[in-house]
Design a protein around this motif. Structure first.
Motif, PDB file in Angstrom:
ATOM      1  N   PRO A  60       0.756  -1.320   0.136  1.00  0.00           N
ATOM      2  CA  PRO A  60       0.122   0.124  -0.023  1.00  0.00           C
ATOM      3  C   PRO A  60       0.799   1.248   0.000  1.00  0.00           C
ATOM      4  O   PRO A  60       0.531   2.326  -0.467  1.00  0.00           O
ATOM      5  CB  PRO A  60      -1.019  -0.174   1.221  1.00  0.00           C
ATOM      6  N   LEU A  61       1.952   1.197   0.713  1.00  0.00           N
ATOM      7  CA  LEU A  61       2.779   2.294   0.572  1.00  0.00           C
ATOM      8  C   LEU A  61       3.300   2.689  -0.850  1.00  0.00           C
ATOM      9  O   LEU A  61       3.673   3.970  -1.106  1.00  0.00           O
ATOM     10  CB  LEU A  61       4.101   2.091   1.406  1.00  0.00           C
ATOM     11  N   GLU A  64       0.340   4.347  -2.663  1.00  0.00           N
ATOM     12  CA  GLU A  64       0.205   5.559  -2.132  1.00  0.00           C
ATOM     13  C   GLU A  64       1.509   6.621  -2.535  1.00  0.00           C
ATOM     14  O   GLU A  64       0.776   7.595  -3.026  1.00  0.00           O
ATOM     15  CB  GLU A  64      -0.098   5.786  -0.572  1.00  0.00           C
ATOM     16  N   THR A  65       2.278   6.296  -2.652  1.00  0.00           N
ATOM     17  CA  THR A  65       3.653   7.084  -3.005  1.00  0.00           C
ATOM     18  C   THR A  65       3.348   7.176  -4.482  1.00  0.00           C
ATOM     19  O   THR A  65       3.462   8.462  -4.908  1.00  0.00           O
ATOM     20  CB  THR A  65       4.872   6.360  -2.847  1.00  0.00           C
ATOM     21  N   ARG A  67       0.800   7.152  -6.371  1.00  0.00           N
ATOM     22  CA  ARG A  67      -0.669   8.301  -6.482  1.00  0.00           C
ATOM     23  C   ARG A  67      -0.258   9.646  -6.214  1.00  0.00           C
ATOM     24  O   ARG A  67      -0.266  10.357  -6.896  1.00  0.00           O
ATOM     25  CB  ARG A  67      -1.710   7.776  -5.535  1.00  0.00           C
ATOM     26  N   ARG A  68       0.453   9.735  -5.068  1.00  0.00           N
ATOM     27  CA  ARG A  68       0.952  11.089  -4.510  1.00  0.00           C
ATOM     28  C   ARG A  68       1.810  11.786  -5.520  1.00  0.00           C
ATOM     29  O   ARG A  68       1.873  12.787  -5.632  1.00  0.00           O
ATOM     30  CB  ARG A  68       1.408  11.132  -3.028  1.00  0.00           C
ATOM     31  N   ASP A  71      -0.396  12.822  -8.344  1.00  0.00           N
ATOM     32  CA  ASP A  71      -1.299  13.801  -8.181  1.00  0.00           C
ATOM     33  C   ASP A  71      -0.486  15.032  -8.084  1.00  0.00           C
ATOM     34  O   ASP A  71      -0.743  16.188  -8.497  1.00  0.00           O
ATOM     35  CB  ASP A  71      -1.806  13.481  -6.778  1.00  0.00           C
ATOM     36  N   GLY A  95      -5.035  -1.641  -6.247  1.00  0.00           N
ATOM     37  CA  GLY A  95      -4.689  -0.124  -5.451  1.00  0.00           C
ATOM     38  C   GLY A  95      -4.584   0.878  -6.371  1.00  0.00           C
ATOM     39  O   GLY A  95      -5.429   2.032  -6.266  1.00  0.00           O
ATOM     40  N   TYR A  99      -7.618   4.342  -7.783  1.00  0.00           N
ATOM     41  CA  TYR A  99      -7.447   5.825  -7.788  1.00  0.00           C
ATOM     42  C   TYR A  99      -7.515   6.238  -9.670  1.00  0.00           C
ATOM     43  O   TYR A  99      -7.051   7.075  -9.967  1.00  0.00           O
ATOM     44  CB  TYR A  99      -6.019   5.962  -7.627  1.00  0.00           C
TER      45      TYR A  99
END
Length: 174
Positions: A60-61, A64-65, A67-68, A71, A95, A99
């Motif tokens: 998940p990291l 998330e990384t 995705r960020r 973004d 995951g 997004y």
């Protein structure tokens, strides 16, 4: 979007990723191994393992990384990262899909003899028992799911530049 370059250690993912970045405007390389290195920095608090991908936070990291970063920067992430455990790949790809991040999944492949020679002759890392130890798990993953899951680019006779060109052409950005 994400261009994920999968394949075993020593097949040329990192070299190819840098060349793909040169071919695709507004792209950058994000090596998810850095997430694993961060987790290794806090290792005394994590269970002992031979591969940081086995730590549940890693997957998940990575999502998330990525995705960020997207973004913040937009464009394309080129991610050279070996993932041989199918449930781990499913967790990461689902995951990213949650997004709405499109992922173009490639496997850079070569026959076992070529891989062994590349690992043995690597002028930067030298022969690596770690890399050699992943040849069999890679072959098993390739036969069971990985070779069917992704766009396979056989690099046995390809240079990294040819592999990068094939990736760029396949995602229709060349």
């Amino acid at each position: 979007m994400i261009i994920w370059l999968n394949g075993t250690h020593g097949v040329g993912k990192t070299t190819t990723a840098a060349l793909v970045q040169q071919l695709i405007a507004d792209s950058r390389v994000f090596d998810a191994e850095k997430v694993g290195e961060t987790l290794m920095d806090v290792y005394p608090g994590l269970p002992k393992t031979d591969n940081f991908q086995h730590w549940p936070p890693w997957r998940p990291l990575v999502v998330e990384t990525a995705r960020r970063i997207l973004d913040y920067t937009g464009g394309t992430l080129v991610m050279p990262m070996t993932v041989l455990v199918e449930p781990y790949w499913r967790e990461i790809s689902q995951g990213l899909a949650s997004y709405d991040i499109p992922v173009h999944h490639f496997v850079l492949h070569a026959d076992q003899g070529t891989l062994r020679k590349r690992i043995q002759d690597d002028s930067v890392m030298g022969p690596s028992s770690f890399r050699f130890s992943y040849l069999s798990p890679y072959a098993e993953a390739f036969q069971s799911w990985l070779g069917k899951e992704a766009h396979v680019i056989d690099t046995t006779e390809f240079t990294p530049a040819q592999a990068a060109s094939e990736v760029a052409k396949t995602v229709n950005i060349s």
